[in-house]
Design a protein around this motif. Structure first.
Motif, PDB file in Angstrom:
ATOM      1  N   ARG A 120       0.837  -1.204   0.000  1.00  0.00           N
ATOM      2  CA  ARG A 120       0.000   0.000   0.000  1.00  0.00           C
ATOM      3  C   ARG A 120       0.871   1.252   0.000  1.00  0.00           C
ATOM      4  O   ARG A 120       0.602   2.227  -0.720  1.00  0.00           O
ATOM      5  N   LEU A 121       1.927   1.223   0.769  1.00  0.00           N
ATOM      6  CA  LEU A 121       2.797   2.384   0.907  1.00  0.00           C
ATOM      7  C   LEU A 121       3.569   2.663  -0.377  1.00  0.00           C
ATOM      8  O   LEU A 121       3.635   3.809  -0.843  1.00  0.00           O
ATOM      9  N   ILE A 122       4.167   1.627  -0.963  1.00  0.00           N
ATOM     10  CA  ILE A 122       5.008   1.871  -2.142  1.00  0.00           C
ATOM     11  C   ILE A 122       4.181   2.181  -3.387  1.00  0.00           C
ATOM     12  O   ILE A 122       4.677   2.819  -4.315  1.00  0.00           O
ATOM     13  N   MET A 123       2.921   1.737  -3.406  1.00  0.00           N
ATOM     14  CA  MET A 123       2.061   2.104  -4.522  1.00  0.00           C
ATOM     15  C   MET A 123       1.760   3.598  -4.516  1.00  0.00           C
ATOM     16  O   MET A 123       1.609   4.221  -5.567  1.00  0.00           O
ATOM     17  N   ALA A 124       1.706   4.181  -3.327  1.00  0.00           N
ATOM     18  CA  ALA A 124       1.350   5.595  -3.201  1.00  0.00           C
ATOM     19  C   ALA A 124       2.566   6.514  -3.182  1.00  0.00           C
ATOM     20  O   ALA A 124       2.425   7.722  -3.390  1.00  0.00           O
ATOM     21  N   ARG A 125       3.766   5.939  -2.933  1.00  0.00           N
ATOM     22  CA  ARG A 125       4.942   6.782  -2.736  1.00  0.00           C
ATOM     23  C   ARG A 125       6.104   6.271  -3.602  1.00  0.00           C
ATOM     24  O   ARG A 125       6.786   5.323  -3.229  1.00  0.00           O
ATOM     25  N   PRO A 126       6.337   6.890  -4.759  1.00  0.00           N
ATOM     26  CA  PRO A 126       7.391   6.432  -5.679  1.00  0.00           C
ATOM     27  C   PRO A 126       8.780   6.386  -5.047  1.00  0.00           C
ATOM     28  O   PRO A 126       9.574   5.492  -5.358  1.00  0.00           O
ATOM     29  N   SER A 127       9.102   7.327  -4.165  1.00  0.00           N
ATOM     30  CA  SER A 127      10.430   7.329  -3.547  1.00  0.00           C
ATOM     31  C   SER A 127      10.637   6.101  -2.672  1.00  0.00           C
ATOM     32  O   SER A 127      11.729   5.524  -2.631  1.00  0.00           O
ATOM     33  N   LEU A 128       9.578   5.686  -1.986  1.00  0.00           N
ATOM     34  CA  LEU A 128       9.673   4.478  -1.172  1.00  0.00           C
ATOM     35  C   LEU A 128       9.757   3.233  -2.047  1.00  0.00           C
ATOM     36  O   LEU A 128      10.475   2.280  -1.726  1.00  0.00           O
ATOM     37  N   SER A 129       9.015   3.242  -3.150  1.00  0.00           N
ATOM     38  CA  SER A 129       9.097   2.124  -4.089  1.00  0.00           C
ATOM     39  C   SER A 129      10.521   1.979  -4.619  1.00  0.00           C
ATOM     40  O   SER A 129      11.069   0.865  -4.686  1.00  0.00           O
ATOM     41  N   ARG A 130      11.123   3.106  -4.964  1.00  0.00           N
ATOM     42  CA  ARG A 130      12.510   3.074  -5.463  1.00  0.00           C
ATOM     43  C   ARG A 130      13.454   2.571  -4.377  1.00  0.00           C
ATOM     44  O   ARG A 130      14.375   1.782  -4.661  1.00  0.00           O
ATOM     45  N   ALA A 131      13.266   2.998  -3.132  1.00  0.00           N
ATOM     46  CA  ALA A 131      14.142   2.569  -2.042  1.00  0.00           C
ATOM     47  C   ALA A 131      14.089   1.062  -1.835  1.00  0.00           C
ATOM     48  O   ALA A 131      15.108   0.421  -1.579  1.00  0.00           O
ATOM     49  N   VAL A 132      12.893   0.484  -1.954  1.00  0.00           N
ATOM     50  CA  VAL A 132      12.751  -0.969  -1.822  1.00  0.00           C
ATOM     51  C   VAL A 132      13.495  -1.678  -2.951  1.00  0.00           C
ATOM     52  O   VAL A 132      14.210  -2.661  -2.732  1.00  0.00           O
ATOM     53  N   VAL A 133      13.333  -1.171  -4.185  1.00  0.00           N
ATOM     54  CA  VAL A 133      14.023  -1.785  -5.327  1.00  0.00           C
ATOM     55  C   VAL A 133      15.536  -1.655  -5.172  1.00  0.00           C
ATOM     56  O   VAL A 133      16.288  -2.608  -5.448  1.00  0.00           O
TER      57      VAL A 133
END
Length: 255
Positions: A120-133
């Protein structure tokens, strides 16, 4: 979840992500608001089992864990070592089933976050999605270095390199193998480095004679980091930390 536990558990996740990615204050607050449960497990406990669906993301708060694969005849290869601050299974956000097993190497403490909350968080926040990747990519980079370590370094350099790596990775949790011990048995080191326990014992004695490590019983700590780095021909570039330095390993440019 007791309120006093929340800052500790989620601070570890924040510290790990901020070690390689820029996150806004809003993003950091969003991570701090994630729900999690605290678990304590004994040494040898299975955290993630190969073949099973995994709908949680455990964050290692204390202790060590390891990822391993088994051959059909029962042979074990440890393919990753997980340290305090590490997410244990970000890949289950994207893959259906675990293709490996993760176990506690010694007693561990985990902050367990449901995958759906991270999704839910990474779908809404691109910077967090990038950090996970980025975190997943750094784990893959470490895996490549381990493959080189096992395939091309001799036993002395192989063991010295592993100890150097653990020292630099522990810096994220504000400790090191100069001040603390590595609670890994010779049998576990053998499964990790593709050597026999007898060979590990002989190599540890050689590192000890060189002044690179010190031992007390089964505990290992660094005696002289510069000497250990020289024996390992160590470069921390593959860890992708902001202050990583390229130590000349005699790699030829070009093809």
């Amino acid at each position: 979840m007791p309120p006093e536990l929340a800052p500790r558990g989620l601070d570890f996740l924040l510290r790990k992500l901020l070690s390689h990615s820029l996150l806004s204050t809003d993003d950091q607050n969003a991570i701090a608001a994630l729900p999690f449960s605290l678990r304590r497990l004994d040494a040898g406990s299975v955290i993630i089992r190969e073949g099973e669906r995994c709908d949680i993301c455990p964050i290692l708060l204390s202790g060590f864990a390891y990822r391993h694969k088994m051959t059909g005849d029962g042979g074990r290869q440890i393919v990753a070592l997980k340290l305090p601050g590490d997410p244990l299974d970000f890949q289950s956000l994207y893959l259906t089933r675990a293709d490996h097993t993760v176990q506690a190497l010694n007693p561990v403490e985990l902050a367990v976050i449901p995958n759906r909350e991270i999704e839910r968080l990474i779908m809404a926040r691109p910077s967090l999605s990038r950090a996970v990747v980025v975190d997943i990519l750094i784990e893959a980079s470490i895996g490549r270095e381990w493959l080189l370590n096992i395939g091309r370094r001799n036993a002395l350099a192989r063991l010295a390199h592993l100890i150097c790596e653990i020292h630099y990775r522990l810096a994220i949790s504000a400790t090191s193998l100069v001040e603390s011990d590595l609670p890994v048995t010779q049998e576990q080191l053998a499964d990790l480095l593709g050597l026999t326990p007898v060979h590990i014992n002989r190599t540890l004695k050689e590192l000890e004679r060189a002044g690179a490590v010190a031992r007390a019983g089964r505990r290992i700590r660094i005696g002289n980091l510069d000497r250990l780095r020289d024996l390992a021909d160590f470069s921390d570039l593959y860890l992708h930390s902001p202050d990583a330095t390229m130590h000349d390993r005699g790699v030829m440019a070009g093809a």
